[in-house]
Design a protein around this motif. Structure first.
Motif, short mmCIF file in Angstrom:
data_model
loop_
_atom_site.label_atom_id
_atom_site.label_comp_id
_atom_site.label_asym_id
_atom_site.label_seq_id
_atom_site.Cartn_x
_atom_site.Cartn_y
_atom_site.Cartn_z
N CYS A 217 1.23 -1.00 0.57
CA CYS A 217 -0.24 0.16 0.07
C CYS A 217 1.22 1.24 0.34
CB CYS A 217 -1.06 -0.15 1.30
SG CYS A 217 -2.15 -1.34 1.03
N ASN A 218 0.36 1.96 -0.90
CA ASN A 218 1.20 3.50 -0.15
C ASN A 218 0.62 4.24 1.16
OD1 ASN A 218 1.42 4.37 -3.20
ND2 ASN A 218 -0.85 3.95 -3.65
N VAL A 219 1.98 5.10 1.35
CA VAL A 219 1.75 5.49 2.92
C VAL A 219 0.81 6.76 3.16
CG1 VAL A 219 3.17 6.74 4.53
CG2 VAL A 219 4.43 5.15 2.76
N PRO A 220 -0.15 6.23 4.64
CA PRO A 220 0.19 5.15 4.67
C PRO A 220 -0.93 3.89 5.33
CG PRO A 220 -2.01 7.18 6.66
CD PRO A 220 -1.08 7.32 4.30
N CYS A 221 -0.31 3.06 5.55
CA CYS A 221 -1.54 1.75 5.05
C CYS A 221 -3.09 1.82 5.33
CB CYS A 221 -0.80 0.26 5.47
SG CYS A 221 -1.76 -0.80 6.04
N ARG B 279 13.42 -10.47 3.06
CA ARG B 279 14.26 -8.26 3.70
C ARG B 279 13.03 -7.52 3.65
NH1 ARG B 279 16.58 -6.08 0.04
NH2 ARG B 279 16.13 -7.03 -1.77
N ALA B 280 12.89 -7.04 5.15
CA ALA B 280 11.90 -6.15 5.25
C ALA B 280 12.38 -5.02 6.30
CB ALA B 280 10.91 -6.21 6.09
N ALA B 281 12.69 -4.35 5.38
CA ALA B 281 13.30 -2.78 6.35
C ALA B 281 12.40 -1.48 5.93
CB ALA B 281 14.69 -2.30 6.09
N ALA B 282 12.26 -0.06 6.79
CA ALA B 282 11.94 0.77 6.27
C ALA B 282 12.37 1.64 7.98
CB ALA B 282 10.61 0.59 7.23
N ASN B 283 12.51 3.20 7.52
CA ASN B 283 12.57 4.17 8.07
C ASN B 283 11.24 4.77 8.74
OD1 ASN B 283 15.19 3.70 7.96
ND2 ASN B 283 15.22 4.76 6.09
N ALA B 284 10.93 6.05 9.51
CA ALA B 284 9.98 6.28 10.29
C ALA B 284 10.09 7.45 8.86
CB ALA B 284 10.42 6.46 11.89
N GLY C 13 5.94 4.30 8.87
CA GLY C 13 7.39 4.48 7.78
C GLY C 13 7.22 4.58 6.50
N LYS C 14 8.26 4.14 6.00
CA LYS C 14 8.03 3.99 4.05
C LYS C 14 9.50 2.86 4.78
CE LYS C 14 7.67 7.41 1.44
NZ LYS C 14 8.05 8.36 0.30
N ALA C 15 9.11 1.77 3.28
CA ALA C 15 9.67 0.58 3.51
C ALA C 15 11.05 0.62 2.41
CB ALA C 15 8.89 -0.33 3.13
N THR C 16 12.23 0.59 2.92
CA THR C 16 13.73 0.81 1.73
C THR C 16 13.50 -1.02 1.73
OG1 THR C 16 14.58 0.36 4.09
CG2 THR C 16 14.47 2.35 3.48
N ALA C 17 13.07 -1.87 2.15
CA ALA C 17 13.77 -3.31 1.37
C ALA C 17 12.20 -4.10 1.77
CB ALA C 17 14.35 -4.48 1.57
N ASP C 18 11.38 -5.02 0.51
CA ASP C 18 10.23 -5.75 1.35
C ASP C 18 10.67 -6.94 -0.35
OD1 ASP C 18 7.90 -6.65 1.53
OD2 ASP C 18 6.53 -4.82 0.94
N ALA C 19 11.51 -8.03 0.21
CA ALA C 19 11.46 -9.04 -1.00
C ALA C 19 11.45 -10.16 -0.35
CB ALA C 19 13.20 -8.48 -1.77
N VAL C 20 10.47 -10.63 -1.13
CA VAL C 20 10.04 -12.07 -0.39
C VAL C 20 9.47 -12.93 -1.69
CG1 VAL C 20 8.08 -13.67 0.30
CG2 VAL C 20 8.49 -11.62 1.06
N ASP C 21 10.61 -14.37 -1.30
CA ASP C 21 10.67 -15.57 -2.34
C ASP C 21 10.19 -16.65 -1.28
OD1 ASP C 21 11.08 -17.28 -3.62
OD2 ASP C 21 12.42 -16.93 -4.73
N GLU D 89 8.90 -7.91 -4.89
CA GLU D 89 9.88 -7.34 -4.34
C GLU D 89 9.87 -5.41 -4.25
OE1 GLU D 89 15.12 -6.47 -4.25
OE2 GLU D 89 14.16 -8.45 -5.76
N ARG D 90 9.61 -5.03 -4.27
CA ARG D 90 9.16 -3.36 -3.95
C ARG D 90 10.15 -2.64 -2.67
NH1 ARG D 90 4.00 -5.87 -3.02
NH2 ARG D 90 4.26 -6.30 -0.77
N VAL D 91 10.31 -1.33 -3.56
CA VAL D 91 10.40 -0.33 -2.14
C VAL D 91 9.49 1.25 -1.81
CG1 VAL D 91 12.97 -1.03 -1.72
CG2 VAL D 91 12.00 1.42 -3.25
N GLY D 92 9.79 1.66 -1.42
CA GLY D 92 9.06 3.29 -0.83
C GLY D 92 7.22 2.86 -0.67
N LYS D 93 6.84 1.64 -0.54
CA LYS D 93 5.49 1.95 -0.26
C LYS D 93 5.54 1.44 1.29
CE LYS D 93 3.57 1.22 -4.30
NZ LYS D 93 2.95 2.20 -4.54
N SER D 94 4.83 1.27 2.21
CA SER D 94 3.63 1.47 3.49
C SER D 94 4.78 0.85 4.55
CB SER D 94 2.53 1.85 3.94
OG SER D 94 2.08 1.56 4.80
#
Length: 215
Positions: free
Chosen positions: A19-23, A146-151, A181-189, A196-201
């Motif tokens: 989702c876009n920010v905010p979820c 991989r899952a990561a985000a910054n506030a 926050g906003k995701a800097t990593a969102d990758a799943v296998d 795989e994506r970045v920049g979402k909620s």
């Protein structure tokens, strides 16, 4: 609940999703495009299931669904779960019982609300890091997640992460504190999931659960 000891677990939960920010889920609204897929991470700072210590253990969930979970109008919920492979046999059973909902408390209520089809349950190495000031959070399962985000921050935040209280759709239950926050990593296998994506909620929310009689 028969044979369920008194238990308590508190710590950190966060997600990264499409989702876009905010979820919208935080506000008990349906996800963007009426479809959600994302990573859910639990880090137990302090916990005990009867006499079994749970401090420092992690759980990762991978899930998808359509519609609004909080309104009970969602469909096709699917969930895969990765549990911390550092857990010994008794800790593994405790984690499975708590997060599977058999131990009562909020996890039982959330499982009842979500009602997901389980597509897999495995033990794996899980690394979780959460900044003390809640400015960032991350988790990794090597080769799988991989899952990561910054506030979020901005010109009026004065360097302090935004706080959310009394959320109408808090995945960890009532009375908890959230940080958007906003995701800097969102990758799943893993399991049946791959993206795989970045920049979402993303959001971090505390949790504080107990059972078997609490909800």
């Amino acid at each position: 609940m028969t044979n369920v000891p008194a238990w308590h677990a508190k710590g950190d939960w966060f997600d990264v999703c499409r989702c876009n920010v905010p979820c919208p889920c935080s506000w008990a609204e349906p996800p963007d495009d009426d479809y959600c897929e994302g990573v859910l991470v639990w880090h137990i700072r302090q916990g005990r299931y009867g006499d079994v210590p749970l401090d420092g253990l992690n759980v990762v969930g991978l899930g998808t669904f359509k519609g609004n979970v909080w309104a009970g109008t969602h469909s096709e919920p699917r969930l895969g779960v990765l549990l911390d492979d550092r857990a010994d046999d008794r800790q593994r059973e405790a984690l499975k019982t708590i997060f599977g909902g058999q131990a009562g408390g909020w996890p039982a209520r959330f499982n009842e609300i979500f009602g997901a089809e389980m597509v897999g349950l495995e033990f794996a190495p899980i690394t979780v890091e959460i900044a003390n000031d809640m400015s960032s959070w991350r988790a990794e399962v090597p080769g799988r997640v991989r899952a990561a985000a910054n506030a979020l921050s901005g010109p009026t935040s004065e360097g302090k992460p935004p706080r959310m209280e009394n959320l109408p759709g808090a995945e960890t239950g009532p009375g908890q504190i959230g940080t958007q926050g906003k995701a800097t990593a969102d990758a799943v296998d893993a399991f049946v999931f791959k993206w795989e994506r970045v920049g979402k909620s993303s959001k971090h929310i505390t949790f504080d659960w107990s059972g078997p009689d609490a909800s």
